[in-house]
Design an enzyme around this catalytic site. Structure first.
Site, PDB file in Angstrom:
ATOM      1  N   ASN A 186       1.140  32.863  38.165  1.00 29.26           N
ATOM      2  CA  ASN A 186       1.055  32.687  36.707  1.00 29.26           C
ATOM      3  C   ASN A 186       1.825  31.423  36.358  1.00 29.26           C
ATOM      4  O   ASN A 186       2.914  31.217  36.891  1.00 29.26           O
ATOM      5  CB  ASN A 186       1.727  33.847  35.967  1.00 29.26           C
ATOM      6  CG  ASN A 186       1.010  35.162  36.156  1.00 29.26           C
ATOM      7  OD1 ASN A 186      -0.067  35.212  36.729  1.00 29.26           O
ATOM      8  ND2 ASN A 186       1.629  36.236  35.683  1.00 29.26           N
ATOM      9  N   GLY A 187       1.303  30.623  35.456  1.00 28.03           N
ATOM     10  CA  GLY A 187       2.034  29.421  35.050  1.00 28.03           C
ATOM     11  C   GLY A 187       1.258  28.170  35.420  1.00 28.03           C
ATOM     12  O   GLY A 187       0.041  28.219  35.648  1.00 28.03           O
ATOM     13  N   GLU A 222      -8.364  38.035  14.297  1.00 29.70           N
ATOM     14  CA  GLU A 222      -8.281  38.099  15.748  1.00 29.70           C
ATOM     15  C   GLU A 222      -9.158  39.179  16.356  1.00 29.70           C
ATOM     16  O   GLU A 222      -9.628  39.018  17.474  1.00 29.70           O
ATOM     17  CB  GLU A 222      -6.832  38.160  16.267  1.00 29.70           C
ATOM     18  CG  GLU A 222      -6.015  39.338  15.914  1.00 29.70           C
ATOM     19  CD  GLU A 222      -4.566  39.209  16.422  1.00 29.70           C
ATOM     20  OE1 GLU A 222      -4.269  38.377  17.276  1.00 29.70           O
ATOM     21  OE2 GLU A 222      -3.730  39.987  15.937  1.00 29.70           O
ATOM     22  N   TRP A 254      -6.228  34.121  33.804  1.00 32.46           N
ATOM     23  CA  TRP A 254      -6.627  33.587  32.498  1.00 32.46           C
ATOM     24  C   TRP A 254      -6.698  32.084  32.720  1.00 32.46           C
ATOM     25  O   TRP A 254      -5.665  31.442  32.912  1.00 32.46           O
ATOM     26  CB  TRP A 254      -5.561  33.956  31.477  1.00 32.46           C
ATOM     27  CG  TRP A 254      -5.970  33.912  30.058  1.00 32.46           C
ATOM     28  CD1 TRP A 254      -6.798  34.782  29.414  1.00 32.46           C
ATOM     29  CD2 TRP A 254      -5.525  32.988  29.060  1.00 32.46           C
ATOM     30  NE1 TRP A 254      -6.896  34.441  28.085  1.00 32.46           N
ATOM     31  CE2 TRP A 254      -6.126  33.349  27.844  1.00 32.46           C
ATOM     32  CE3 TRP A 254      -4.682  31.872  29.084  1.00 32.46           C
ATOM     33  CZ2 TRP A 254      -5.913  32.641  26.664  1.00 32.46           C
ATOM     34  CZ3 TRP A 254      -4.474  31.173  27.921  1.00 32.46           C
ATOM     35  CH2 TRP A 254      -5.096  31.559  26.717  1.00 32.46           C
ATOM     36  N   HIS A 280      -4.166  26.359  -6.724  1.00 37.51           N
ATOM     37  CA  HIS A 280      -3.985  25.001  -6.200  1.00 37.51           C
ATOM     38  C   HIS A 280      -5.002  24.667  -5.114  1.00 37.51           C
ATOM     39  O   HIS A 280      -4.810  23.701  -4.373  1.00 37.51           O
ATOM     40  CB  HIS A 280      -2.562  24.834  -5.668  1.00 37.51           C
ATOM     41  CG  HIS A 280      -1.519  25.018  -6.723  1.00 37.51           C
ATOM     42  ND1 HIS A 280      -1.299  24.094  -7.723  1.00 37.51           N
ATOM     43  CD2 HIS A 280      -0.676  26.054  -6.979  1.00 37.51           C
ATOM     44  CE1 HIS A 280      -0.338  24.538  -8.535  1.00 37.51           C
ATOM     45  NE2 HIS A 280       0.044  25.727  -8.107  1.00 37.51           N
ATOM     46  N   GLU A 295      -0.303  38.535   7.603  1.00 33.91           N
ATOM     47  CA  GLU A 295      -0.534  39.445   8.720  1.00 33.91           C
ATOM     48  C   GLU A 295      -1.903  40.123   8.592  1.00 33.91           C
ATOM     49  O   GLU A 295      -2.612  40.291   9.587  1.00 33.91           O
ATOM     50  CB  GLU A 295       0.602  40.478   8.783  1.00 33.91           C
ATOM     51  CG  GLU A 295       0.449  41.559   9.838  1.00 33.91           C
ATOM     52  CD  GLU A 295       0.313  41.046  11.261  1.00 33.91           C
ATOM     53  OE1 GLU A 295       0.530  39.847  11.514  1.00 33.91           O
ATOM     54  OE2 GLU A 295      -0.056  41.855  12.135  1.00 33.91           O
ATOM     55  N   LYS A 348      -2.356  39.009  25.516  1.00 36.92           N
ATOM     56  CA  LYS A 348      -1.338  39.821  24.857  1.00 36.92           C
ATOM     57  C   LYS A 348       0.000  39.096  24.827  1.00 36.92           C
ATOM     58  O   LYS A 348       0.704  39.105  23.837  1.00 36.92           O
ATOM     59  CB  LYS A 348      -1.200  41.161  25.585  1.00 36.92           C
ATOM     60  CG  LYS A 348      -0.118  42.071  25.019  1.00 36.92           C
ATOM     61  CD  LYS A 348      -0.477  42.545  23.622  1.00 36.92           C
ATOM     62  CE  LYS A 348       0.596  43.422  22.999  1.00 36.92           C
ATOM     63  NZ  LYS A 348       0.404  43.562  21.545  1.00 36.92           N
ATOM     64  N   LYS A 384      -4.720  39.775  11.497  1.00 37.30           N
ATOM     65  CA  LYS A 384      -5.268  40.949  12.175  1.00 37.30           C
ATOM     66  C   LYS A 384      -6.780  40.933  12.109  1.00 37.30           C
ATOM     67  O   LYS A 384      -7.459  41.144  13.099  1.00 37.30           O
ATOM     68  CB  LYS A 384      -4.709  42.203  11.495  1.00 37.30           C
ATOM     69  CG  LYS A 384      -4.453  43.363  12.371  1.00 37.30           C
ATOM     70  CD  LYS A 384      -3.169  43.323  13.163  1.00 37.30           C
ATOM     71  CE  LYS A 384      -2.925  42.082  13.948  1.00 37.30           C
ATOM     72  NZ  LYS A 384      -1.577  41.893  14.416  1.00 37.30           N
ATOM     73  N   CYS A 401      -2.224  35.734  32.557  1.00 38.57           N
ATOM     74  CA  CYS A 401      -2.469  36.296  33.880  1.00 38.57           C
ATOM     75  C   CYS A 401      -1.519  37.450  34.181  1.00 38.57           C
ATOM     76  O   CYS A 401      -0.434  37.540  33.618  1.00 38.57           O
ATOM     77  CB  CYS A 401      -2.233  35.232  34.938  1.00 38.57           C
ATOM     78  SG  CYS A 401      -2.995  33.659  34.583  1.00 38.57           S
ATOM     79  N   ARG A 409      -3.460  42.281  28.987  1.00 45.27           N
ATOM     80  CA  ARG A 409      -2.858  40.971  28.772  1.00 45.27           C
ATOM     81  C   ARG A 409      -3.912  39.883  28.563  1.00 45.27           C
ATOM     82  O   ARG A 409      -3.577  38.785  28.132  1.00 45.27           O
ATOM     83  CB  ARG A 409      -1.977  40.611  29.968  1.00 45.27           C
ATOM     84  CG  ARG A 409      -0.827  41.585  30.154  1.00 45.27           C
ATOM     85  CD  ARG A 409      -0.137  41.346  31.470  1.00 45.27           C
ATOM     86  NE  ARG A 409       0.472  40.044  31.526  1.00 45.27           N
ATOM     87  CZ  ARG A 409       1.736  39.784  31.203  1.00 45.27           C
ATOM     88  NH1 ARG A 409       2.516  40.755  30.820  1.00 45.27           N
ATOM     89  NH2 ARG A 409       2.216  38.572  31.275  1.00 45.27           N
TER      90      ARG A 409
HETATM   91  O1  M6R Z   1       5.248  39.073  22.262  1.00 46.32           O
HETATM   92  P1  M6R Z   1       5.421  38.285  20.985  1.00 46.32           P
HETATM   93  O2  M6R Z   1       5.751  39.157  19.825  1.00 46.32           O
HETATM   94  O3  M6R Z   1       6.402  37.168  21.126  1.00 46.32           O
HETATM   95  O4  M6R Z   1       4.014  37.647  20.712  1.00 46.32           O
HETATM   96  C1  M6R Z   1       3.822  36.778  19.629  1.00 46.32           C
HETATM   97  C2  M6R Z   1       2.348  36.541  19.347  1.00 46.32           C
HETATM   98  O5  M6R Z   1       1.721  35.993  20.471  1.00 46.32           O
HETATM   99  C3  M6R Z   1       1.622  37.841  18.951  1.00 46.32           C
HETATM  100  O6  M6R Z   1       2.223  38.440  17.844  1.00 46.32           O
HETATM  101  C4  M6R Z   1       0.151  37.520  18.621  1.00 46.32           C
HETATM  102  O7  M6R Z   1       0.063  36.769  17.451  1.00 46.32           O
HETATM  103  C5  M6R Z   1      -0.674  38.801  18.521  1.00 46.32           C
HETATM  104  N1  M6R Z   1      -2.012  38.540  18.965  1.00 46.32           N
HETATM  105  C6  M6R Z   1      -0.750  39.328  17.140  1.00 46.32           C
HETATM  106  O8  M6R Z   1      -1.597  40.411  16.988  1.00 46.32           O
END
Ligand code: M6R
Length: 614
Positions: free
Chosen positions: A102-103, A496, A76, A512, A489, A609, A493, A2, A28
């Protein structure tokens, strides 16, 4: 997660600024949005499920445009599905109090029962509405809105950033409070602002204060007063944020992600700028961070991070053990905090986080400190909780990262980790001057090497390659050694932003289990090595080819490329720097595939985000 914005002005409407602020925070992730303003002695609100455009359509015929104080929210969903009713702001029973939050209010059910027994009627399924009614009820006995907020919060367990707007009859009151998720405040001559993210305030001023847990702030035009929950005054000095508000735009690119991929040459130059001491072949961080006294006796480093930042942490293990001579453990923050970790004397926890507000990373780092560790951080956001709570900080200087899929923040984290590994190696005598010089020089070459990978011709080639994989059933990313985390990574990427199934694996583990997946519908992306493991990676590619698998080779090993038959080439470099270079074509590949599949690249479904709640 949020987003919250709020503003109060002497005169002139706040509505357009609130909506603009919400627009900036859209990145976000959210599923509904709303605003409330105080106008002519009344609170007026509008909220809508879905994108901000839905809310804006509703605002064209509304009477909110004259309010001089207001709050806004992008939600959110946690308690209750996304809907108009569950969107924030929520109003108290009197209609004179509006709340955005938020929270999570953990004891909402108990409080709701109490309020229901008092005859309060609820219109939403949210925990937030409970708090709105509670604050409203407390106003009867309170001296002002901040007093009512403090009284209500004493009854609440949970974590929150919240903003409350109230109408007294004599004008609006605007108060915000923090226990957990981030909240920033600022003022200029005739106005004051609050937001859950500095980007929501940057269009108004760069001098921003960050609330700490237990803070309550009262905003008035030209003034912000902060107290603790007991009402005692506290000072949170303003920090100058050097981000340019212009950087929050797309700058002509179709997506933030693509813009941020292309910013990497400049970003990496900024990450290392002013930190390399050529003569000593050493690294000097600002504010004496990671100076000799602090790092000479470190016995162990415990990396704590989530998601992409965790992958930077895995790379840190290779760099810090290899160059700095310090043993490194790496843990998902969400696992570390609940596994009853043992911390040996001399441990330094190293949090890696783009936002500096990730709830699990913060909680895990706090736990490490409680258990006796000192705390270092690699972070992109100055003034964030992670930065404020760490003894030693390296800011990555990547600038605002708006795309939900992290790109430039990741490569900047890896560059920062490389600097740290050299610093440790020099401080502890495990890295010779010559070897350190060689690595520092390679860091300086990153800019031109990455520029060459982002030229038109190179990007077109990635797109053509992407075309031949866009309809695959799935992807297996393989890497070895320091490039194993690059495989992780690359897979993250792709999954997601394209929603395709992708897994990252150490190439040596393929036999394995994952080898069973190989068939023409599965693309194997092999991240090549140039060091002692190069031969082994080639052998892995041969194994896949022998089983009729489709291989895309990424990296700077021509022999791997030749065996694979299809490649994304990367300029040759030292093995230590190869993770940064190898990541770039993988980012472009994911982007191209997601684009071809028509995905919402900057706002992938279900993702936020910055994950500021557990
Ligand atoms: O703000 P942060 O780097 O702590 O966030 C960590 C993860 O939430 C963030 O890297 C997330 O995996 C992204 N969606 C990656 O693209």
């Amino acid at each position: 997660m949020c987003g919250i914005v709020g503003a109060i002005r002497n005169q002139g409407p706040v509505l357009a600024g609130l909506v603009e602020g919400l627009r900036v925070l859209e990145y976000r992730g959210y599923d509904s949005a709303g605003v409330a303003v105080s106008d002519e002695g009344k609170i007026k609100s509008a909220k809508r499920q879905g994108r901000l455009d839905n809310l804006e359509a509703r605002l064209t015929d509304s009477s909110l445009e004259n309010g001089v104080a207001g709050i806004g929210h992008t939600r959110w969903a946690t308690h209750g599905p996304p809907s108009d009713e569950n969107a924030h702001p929520h109003l108290g029973a009197s209609g004179c109090v509006a709340l955005v939050h938020n929270g999570i209010i953990e004891n909402w059910a108990e409080l709701k029962g109490e309020l229901l027994a008092d005859g309060v009627r609820f219109v939403s399924d949210t925990d937030t509405e409970v708090l709105a009614h509670l604050i409203d009820r407390e106003r009867a006995d309170a001296s002002d809105l901040s007093d009512a907020v403090r009284r209500a919060l004493r009854r609440v367990s949970g974590y929150y950033a919240l903003a409350v707007l109230a109408e007294t009859g004599d004008g609006p009151e605007l108060v915000c409070a923090r226990q957990g998720p981030p909240l920033a405040v600022a003022f200029v001559d005739d106005a004051a602002y609050l937001a859950s993210d500095v980007l929501g305030i940057l269009p108004h001023t760069r001098e921003i204060s960050f609330l700490e847990d237990g803070d309550v702030a009262v905003l008035r035009p030209g003034d912000v007063q902060i107290t603790d929950f007991g009402g005692k005054s506290v000072v949170r000095p303003a920090q100058a944020i050097d981000w340019d508000p212009e950087d929050t735009g797309k700058g002509g690119w179709p997506h933030y992600m693509l813009k941020e991929i292309h910013e990497q040459p400049d970003v990496l130059a900024r990450t290392i700028q002013g930190r390399i001491d050529d003569e000593a072949a050493d690294v000097v961080f600002e504010d004496g961070a990671f100076a000799n006294d602090a790092v000479r006796d470190v016995a162990r480093i415990q990396v704590i991070a989530c998601g992409t930042a965790l992958h930077a942490g895995y790379i840190a293990r290779y760099l810090i053990e290899g160059l700095g001579g310090v043993p490194v453990d790496v843990d998902y923050a969400s696992e570390f905090r609940y596994r009853g970790p043992r911390i040996v004397p001399g441990t330094m926890a190293l949090a890696i986080s783009q936002s500096g507000e990730t709830a699990d990373t913060l909680a895990a780092t706090r736990l490490a400190r409680e258990l006796g560790a000192s705390v270092g951080a690699i972070c992109n956001v100055a003034g964030s909780s992670q930065v404020r709570e760490s003894d030693h900080v390296i800011l990555t200087h990547a600038g605002p990262e708006i795309g939900v899929a992290s790109t430039k923040a990741f490569t900047a984290q890896v560059a920062a980790v490389t600097l740290l590994a050299v610093r440790l190696g020099r401080a502890r005598g495990t890295l010779s001057k010559e070897d350190a010089s060689a690595i520092l020089n390679e860091l300086k070459l990153l800019r031109t090497r990455i520029e060459s990978m982002l030229g038109e011709h190179a990007v077109d080639h990635v797109r053509r390659v992407a075309q031949s994989h866009a309809e695959q059933r799935g992807f297996l990313f393989l890497g070895r050694g320091i490039n194993y985390p690059v495989a992780l990574e690359g897979a993250l990427k792709l999954k997601e932003i394209s929603y395709m199934h992708a897994e990252g694996y150490p190439a040596g583990e393929m036999k394995h289990g994952p080898i069973a997946l190989i068939d023409p519908g599965m693309t194997i992306v092999s991240v090549s090595s140039t060091g002692p493991l190069a031969e082994k990676v080639r052998a892995n590619i041969e194994q896949v080819k022998a089983r009729g698998g489709v291989v895309l080779s990424v990296g700077s090993d021509p022999e791997s490329h030749a065996i694979a038959g299809q490649s994304l080439e990367v300029p040759a470099s030292s093995e230590w720097l190869s993770p940064i270079l190898n990541t770039v074509p993988l980012q472009l590949l994911s982007y191209a595939i997601a684009d071809m599949r028509g995905c919402d690249i900057d706002k992938p479904r279900n993702l936020a985000k910055s994950v500021t709640v557990e």
